[in-house]
Scaffold this active site. Structure first.
Site, PDB file in Angstrom:
ATOM      1  N   GLN A   1       0.844  -1.075   0.016  1.00 55.68           N
ATOM      2  CA  GLN A   1      -0.129   0.003   0.002  1.00 55.68           C
ATOM      3  C   GLN A   1       0.873   1.225   0.003  1.00 55.68           C
ATOM      4  OE1 GLN A   1      -1.746   1.919   3.476  1.00 55.68           O
ATOM      5  NE2 GLN A   1      -3.790   1.061   2.693  1.00 55.68           N
TER       6      GLN A   1
ATOM      7  N   PRO B   1       5.282   4.775   1.131  1.00 57.02           N
ATOM      8  CA  PRO B   1       4.847   3.474   1.588  1.00 57.02           C
ATOM      9  C   PRO B   1       4.107   3.235   2.842  1.00 57.02           C
ATOM     10  CG  PRO B   1       7.201   3.535   1.718  1.00 57.02           C
ATOM     11  CD  PRO B   1       6.690   4.831   1.193  1.00 57.02           C
ATOM     12  N   SER B   2       2.972   2.703   2.729  1.00 67.18           N
ATOM     13  CA  SER B   2       2.372   2.849   4.170  1.00 67.18           C
ATOM     14  C   SER B   2       1.801   1.464   4.652  1.00 67.18           C
ATOM     15  CB  SER B   2       1.007   3.668   3.830  1.00 67.18           C
ATOM     16  OG  SER B   2       0.366   3.255   2.952  1.00 67.18           O
ATOM     17  N   SER B   3       2.125   0.213   4.180  1.00 63.10           N
ATOM     18  CA  SER B   3       1.941  -1.104   4.530  1.00 63.10           C
ATOM     19  C   SER B   3       2.827  -1.852   3.504  1.00 63.10           C
ATOM     20  CB  SER B   3       0.447  -1.386   4.479  1.00 63.10           C
ATOM     21  OG  SER B   3       0.018  -2.547   5.132  1.00 63.10           O
TER      22      SER B   3
END
Length: 389
Positions: free
Chosen positions: A80, A95-97
């Site tokens: 994600q 970038p978050s996951s």
């Protein structure tokens, strides 16, 4: 250390992880029973990613072989970008996951040192693989995982249910832990932090462990393994790491324009020179050592086409800045400093202290957290890391 995979698939990755020492014998049955591919979505961005570089998206439907190869390579997989607002194939900002690098996953699980009957709190559910591994080893009833993003949590729950493993997944602020399941024998974070939340210590039994990626604002990061003793927690760093920051602890840093106040460089800065190359302070371990000593400071790099660059250092209060110009092959470098803090002097002092200690690696440092705050130390809690500035 990155393991090399001899063949595509679970067995090849397992062999490489065992050979590297990351996957220990007590976790091998769980690794085999909880395959990574069950917890990876169809669209992934393999490898290390940030806002300036990003590997191309790999789509399982369009490229099944490439997708499987990425899943069973010892690399992180971004799943994600931009807290879910990014949906295209182009470059995302943050970038978050992700699905963490398997070598790091099993190294941290080894640091956690779980035993039968232990109850574990995980911060950062992500794809759900890590908490599924814990649920298989300890029983789903002994694992609680917290995820801030409702959609990410929903996907993890569904995947875990399909795998026959359903630990309790809570949507909430990971800093608060989950008092409804406390006390815990172990707490593990799969996102990095700059401060250890008080709730994690309060919800952990005396003698319990907290394993988390921790890093100062300036840069560098390592896994810390804290032993809880009542209201305090203390322990060593075990290895280098590079995780996405806990969303509620992401720094909101002032822009470059907040410092020169619309003036042309060098503005009101004082000129000088240094023999310390800006290149020397940029290493991951050097950043960590400097950051432990130099609070309230961060940096950025302005690169030029001829291979030179300017290393900018800023104070978070916007009152001070410094620039150091790097030129390949030079013996001295131009420095300009402005404001009440002499930020390049602080950087140099912090670097020279680290060099004077023999350039210690992450595993010689440690951290103590109590009612007075956080204190990093070298070799022993009796030897605190000195502060500069």
């Amino acid at each position: 250390m990155t393991a090399r995979t001899e063949e595509v698939g679970p067995s090849g990755l397992a062999s490489a992880l065992v050979a590297s020492g990351a996957l220990q014998s007590d976790w091998l049955p769980t690794y085999k029973a909880v395959p990574r591919d069950m917890f990876v979505p169809d669209r992934i961005w393999p490898g290390i990613a940030d806002g300036t570089r990003q590997n191309p998206v790999v789509d399982r439907v369009k490229e099944p072989e490439a997708w499987l190869k990425a899943v069973y390579s010892d690399i992180p997989l971004t799943t994600q970008w931009d807290d879910g607002s990014h949906s295209g194939d182009g470059l995302g900002k943050t970038p978050s996951s992700s699905s963490s690098q398997p070598h790091m996953v099993f190294s941290m699980l080894a640091d956690l040192h779980v035993q039968d009957g232990h109850k574990v709190l995980e911060i950062g559910t992500g794809t759900g693989w890590n908490s599924a591994l814990l649920a298989h080893r300890l029983g789903p009833e002994n694992v609680v995982s917290i995820e801030f993003d409702p959609e990410v949590a929903k996907g993890a729950r569904e995947t875990q249910r399909n795998a026959g493993l359903s630990p309790l997944v809570i949507v909430g602020d990971g800093r608060l832990g989950y008092s409804g399941g406390a006390p815990y024998d172990r707490v593990i974070a799969t996102c990095s932090i700059g401060q250890v939340p008080r709730a994690w210590i309060d919800q952990t039994l005396t003698g319990g462990l907290i394993v988390a990626p921790w890093g100062p604002l300036y840069g560098g990061e390592a896994i810390v393994r804290l032993t809880v003793d009542g209201g305090t927690a203390s322990g060593p760093f075990t290895r280098s790491s590079a995780f996405m920051r806990l969303r509620q602890q992401r720094p909101d840093l002032p822009a470059h324009s907040a410092y020169l106040k619309a003036q042309e460089w060098p503005a009101d800065g004082d000129r000088g020179t240094t023999t310390l190359s800006p290149n020397e302070v940029g290493g991951w371990t050097a950043q960590f050592a400097i950051g432990l000593q130099m609070s309230g400071a961060f940096w950025s790099v302005e690169r030029y086409d001829d291979g030179t660059y300017t290393l900018w250092t800023y104070s978070t209060d916007t009152l001070s800045w410094a620039s150091a110009d790097y030129e390949p092959g030079a013996d001295s470098f131009d420095v300009v400093q402005s404001g009440p803090r002499r930020l390049w002097d602080e950087t140099e002092a912090a670097y020279l202290w680290w060099e004077g200690q023999g350039r210690p690696g992450f595993d010689r440092f440690g951290l103590t957290v109590d009612g007075d705050g956080e204190r990093p130390w070298l070799d022993s809690p009796d030897h605190p890391v000195p502060a500069v500035g």
